[in-house]
Structure formats: C-alpha cells, structure tokens
Enzyme design. Structure first.
Site, PDB file in Angstrom:
ATOM      1  N   GLU A  89       0.807  -1.213   0.000  1.00  0.00           N
ATOM      2  CA  GLU A  89       0.000   0.000   0.000  1.00  0.00           C
ATOM      3  C   GLU A  89       0.834   1.254   0.000  1.00  0.00           C
ATOM      4  O   GLU A  89       2.036   1.235   0.288  1.00  0.00           O
ATOM      5  CB  GLU A  89      -0.978  -0.001   1.161  1.00  0.00           C
ATOM      6  CG  GLU A  89      -0.347  -0.026   2.532  1.00  0.00           C
ATOM      7  CD  GLU A  89      -1.411  -0.286   3.603  1.00  0.00           C
ATOM      8  OE1 GLU A  89      -1.685  -1.473   3.860  1.00  0.00           O
ATOM      9  OE2 GLU A  89      -1.961   0.668   4.145  1.00  0.00           O
ATOM     10  N   CYS A 109       6.600  -7.119   6.950  1.00  0.00           N
ATOM     11  CA  CYS A 109       7.760  -6.615   7.680  1.00  0.00           C
ATOM     12  C   CYS A 109       8.091  -7.621   8.766  1.00  0.00           C
ATOM     13  O   CYS A 109       7.205  -8.284   9.293  1.00  0.00           O
ATOM     14  CB  CYS A 109       7.414  -5.260   8.309  1.00  0.00           C
ATOM     15  SG  CYS A 109       8.804  -4.468   9.152  1.00  0.00           S
ATOM     16  N   CYS A 116       2.086  -1.730  14.997  1.00  0.00           N
ATOM     17  CA  CYS A 116       2.069  -1.583  13.539  1.00  0.00           C
ATOM     18  C   CYS A 116       1.377  -2.757  12.863  1.00  0.00           C
ATOM     19  O   CYS A 116       1.624  -3.914  13.206  1.00  0.00           O
ATOM     20  CB  CYS A 116       3.506  -1.458  13.033  1.00  0.00           C
ATOM     21  SG  CYS A 116       3.620  -1.246  11.257  1.00  0.00           S
ATOM     22  N   GLU A 167      10.730  -2.319   6.395  1.00  0.00           N
ATOM     23  CA  GLU A 167      11.834  -1.593   7.027  1.00  0.00           C
ATOM     24  C   GLU A 167      12.881  -1.372   5.933  1.00  0.00           C
ATOM     25  O   GLU A 167      13.553  -2.327   5.501  1.00  0.00           O
ATOM     26  CB  GLU A 167      12.388  -2.424   8.198  1.00  0.00           C
ATOM     27  CG  GLU A 167      13.738  -1.986   8.727  1.00  0.00           C
ATOM     28  CD  GLU A 167      13.826  -0.487   9.043  1.00  0.00           C
ATOM     29  OE1 GLU A 167      12.948   0.052   9.723  1.00  0.00           O
ATOM     30  OE2 GLU A 167      14.803   0.143   8.574  1.00  0.00           O
ATOM     31  N   SER A 198      12.685   6.436   6.728  1.00  0.00           N
ATOM     32  CA  SER A 198      12.357   6.173   8.124  1.00  0.00           C
ATOM     33  C   SER A 198      12.794   4.765   8.506  1.00  0.00           C
ATOM     34  O   SER A 198      12.497   3.801   7.811  1.00  0.00           O
ATOM     35  CB  SER A 198      10.846   6.329   8.314  1.00  0.00           C
ATOM     36  OG  SER A 198      10.492   6.128   9.662  1.00  0.00           O
ATOM     37  N   HIS A 223       9.930   6.402  19.727  1.00  0.00           N
ATOM     38  CA  HIS A 223       8.753   5.917  20.464  1.00  0.00           C
ATOM     39  C   HIS A 223       8.982   5.605  21.938  1.00  0.00           C
ATOM     40  O   HIS A 223       8.067   5.085  22.598  1.00  0.00           O
ATOM     41  CB  HIS A 223       8.143   4.675  19.794  1.00  0.00           C
ATOM     42  CG  HIS A 223       7.832   4.834  18.342  1.00  0.00           C
ATOM     43  ND1 HIS A 223       7.468   6.038  17.777  1.00  0.00           N
ATOM     44  CD2 HIS A 223       7.810   3.941  17.312  1.00  0.00           C
ATOM     45  CE1 HIS A 223       7.252   5.871  16.469  1.00  0.00           C
ATOM     46  NE2 HIS A 223       7.458   4.617  16.171  1.00  0.00           N
ATOM     47  N   CYS A 340      -0.147   2.488   8.647  1.00  0.00           N
ATOM     48  CA  CYS A 340       0.664   1.556   7.887  1.00  0.00           C
ATOM     49  C   CYS A 340       0.145   0.130   7.918  1.00  0.00           C
ATOM     50  O   CYS A 340       0.022  -0.462   8.981  1.00  0.00           O
ATOM     51  CB  CYS A 340       2.054   1.472   8.497  1.00  0.00           C
ATOM     52  SG  CYS A 340       2.950   2.952   8.392  1.00  0.00           S
TER      53      CYS A 340
END
Ligand code: SAH
Length: 351
Positions: A89, A109, A116, A167, A198, A223, A340
């Site tokens: 996406e 991922c 996530c 990632e 990122s 985070h 995400c």
C-alpha cells in the site's frame, strides 16, 4: 516472475537495448516511456518487434493500481498489485508545495513492532528497486495533469517518504538502488532533500547509508526514551540501544550536514506522560534534530490506545518549553483506513 525493467539505470538500459541489436537512441525512448509510468506495450515510439522481445523477459507492468481510496481532505490511499499477486500500500498527501508519496519497501515486515499493522503477517518478501520506483511512476501517470515543482518536467509527486510497509534498511541494497534511480539525472530527478527514509534504527545500516552520497532526510522511529520501555513495543530495541542510535544519527549529521528526525508515536499509558516528555528533552537537548509526534493510529488487531488530542498538545508543549524542535502531526486521511499496513491487512482479511 519475469525481470523488472524499472530496476535498470539508464546506462544498464542502454546496454540491454544494444544487446538486443537495437540502436542506442532506443534506450532513451524506452527509459523515458518507463519514467512516464508506461508499460512496455504502451511506449508507442518502440517497434512491435522490440516490445515483444522485451516482454519475453520483462514484466510489462510490474506495479499496477488495484484500488484507490479518496479522503475528504484530498489524501489518496492506494493498494498496488505486484506481478506475483502480492499487495502493498501507499499514500499520496497533497500539500501546497506539491505532493508527498509514501511508498513501501517490503511486502509485510519482520520487525514486529507492537503498534504496527504491517508486521502482522511477518515479512513476505523484499521489493526490488524497480518495484519501489514503480509505485511512484504509476501515481504520477494517474495524476499526469498535476504539474508540481518547477520546469517543463514538473510532475505530480515532488516528495517521497519511505514510511509504507517494510523496514527500508532491512532491504538495504534495493532501497539504496531505488534512491539512486529516483534521484538520477535521466529519471525523475527528485532531490535527496525531498526524500525521507524512516527506520526503526538498524544502526550498522545507518552508518552505511551515511556513506552513500545520497543525503536523504534520516528519520528514526524512537517511540520511547529508555531501552526497556522501547523493547516493550519494538523488538529491535533488544538489538540496538538508543545510545547507539543517537551516535549513528550524529555521524549521519556530520557526514551529510542534514539534521535528523525522530518519530514518536503517542501511546496512552505507555510513553507519553510528563516524565517521558522530560526524559525526551534530556535525551535530545542540543542535538540538531526535530521530533515528529503522532497520535497512535489504533490498529484493531492490537490493544494499544492513542493519547487524546489535548494531552498530545500538552506533551508537545512540554518538549517545546524544553527547547526541542517538535511538531504534532496533523492526522490526515483518517477516514480512509488508518495506519501503515491496515489497508493491506483488511484487504487480505476480506480475501
Ligand atoms: N520501518 C520503518 C518505516 C515504516 S513505519 C520505521 O520503523 O520507521 C513508518 C512510521 O509509522 C514509523 O515511525 C512507525 O513507527 C509508525 N507507525 C506504524 N504503525 C503506526 C500506528 N499504528 N500509529 C502511528 N504510527 C505508526
């Protein structure tokens, strides 16, 4: 799966065209056609014979738009189909200065962050450089009337963020190859300054990236302010300490002259009371960085909760008072499927 032409640089395309017994100038026609987001068979300047030869070995269209979801605020979310049937996406955000596209670097991922959705089914496979690039090519083609940026080659997408599923530094070679392609003189010529990468903080690869001569904006998903708290939501924290991440960021700054960024997702009861704000100030004080706060996009498969807006502004205020450059990200496109990996997850769920 066939090979992907969009993986090739301009000079590799020249070599290919010559090897097929064609004149050199055909390479430019082919490369320009692909850069405009065309499939092989849509490039009218090429002979039928050459197109047929290319299609024997290469995907006509490695990435196609499967679904578009349009938000009331103009944001568009895409589901892209890959040639092997996998789905990734992306998002297109429209700003005054141009359009920013968020692209994926992997199908799924393997980093396992608890908040996530991209990681729910683990890693399926890496994308190739050409598949990452093609997400942008097809969106530019969709919006070919929209000319942002300067010059006769102005296009829809002016800015890129590598913040879709995956990632990027876990798919290092293809990601860097993508960065070379998308910034190249013969290609889209998007400046590295307009690209943000990122990462969850894969330290050795952050050092490596600093050496590539492609000074993109480096963003680290932080985070948390201590390793133990961080490891609760981000398994990667067990491999790399915050202290090591900060050193790698400093190195990146020294090498590239670019300040760096931190993403900090506000998760209620987890990382966003006053002590966390103060710890963040202490951690980042005096560093050439900027903090992007974002309220958690709640993922239905996970039980984490977003911090409310009022307290999010309070957290921001405390950082600013402590002298930290920070912004609270506006939430856009929330009416079209959240964070995400959520779109793909809900799509696969329906299947
Ligand atoms: N793997 C990379 C890039 C993809 S995620 C990384 O970890 O940075 C892009 C950003 O979205 C990261 O900062 C990630 O932590 C954040 N993110 C993921 N899921 C989220 C959610 N549900 N709510 C808010 N931010 C989220």
């Amino acid at each position: 799966m066939k090979k992907i032409l969009q993986d090739l640089s301009f000079s590799e395309t020249e070599t290919l065209v010559l090897s097929l017994g064609e004149k050199k100038f055909r390479a430019k026609q082919l490369f320009d056609g692909l850069t405009q987001g065309k499939g092989i068979n849509e490039i009218s300047s090429l002979s039928k014979d050459l197109k047929a030869k290319l299609c024997l070995e290469y995907e006509d269209k490695p990435v196609t738009i499967k679904e578009i979801y349009r938000s009331a605020d103009g944001t568009e979310k895409f589901l892209f189909s890959l040639a092997d049937g996998n789905i990734v996406e992306g998002v297109l955000m429209k700003y005054k200065y141009g359009y920013t596209q968020c692209v994926s670097t992997q199908v799924g991922c393997r980093m396992g962050c608890k908040f996530c959705a991209s990681t729910l089914g683990g890693l399926v496979r890496n994308l190739t450089a050409g598949e990452i690039l093609s997400q942008i090519l097809v969106v530019n083609a969709l919006h070919k009337e929209d000319k942002n940026g300067q010059g006769k080659e102005a296009r829809a997408v002016t800015n890129i963020v590598l913040m879709g599923s995956g990632e990027p530094l876990d798919n290092y070679e293809e990601t860097v190859k993508f960065l070379r392609l998308v910034t190249s003189e013969e290609g889209l010529r998007i400046s590295a300054r307009n690209i943000s990468l990122s990462t969850c903080g894969i330290v050795p690869k952050m050092y490596k990236l600093a050496e590539e001569g492609i000074p993109v904006n480096l963003t680290v998903s932080l985070h948390a302010t201590d390793d133990r708290t961080r490891a609760r939501t981000m398994p990667v924290a067990k491999a790399y300490k915050i202290e090591e991440i900060l050193k790698a960021c400093e190195y990146y700054f020294k090498k590239t002259g670019r300040r760096y960024y931190f993403e900090y997702t506000l998760i209620e009861g987890e990382n966003c009371d006053e002590t966390h704000a103060d710890a963040l100030v202490k951690l980042l004080s005096g560093k050439p960085c900027h903090v992007n706060l974002i309220r958690l996009n709640e993922v239905k498969e996970r039980d984490l909760k977003a911090l409310d807006e009022k307290n999010a502004y309070r957290f921001l205020g405390r950082l600013e008072k402590g002298g930290i450059s920070a912004t609270l990200r506006r939430q856009i496109g929330v009416d079209i499927g959240g964070a995400c990996g959520q779109l793909r997850a809900s799509y696969l769920g329906e299947e």
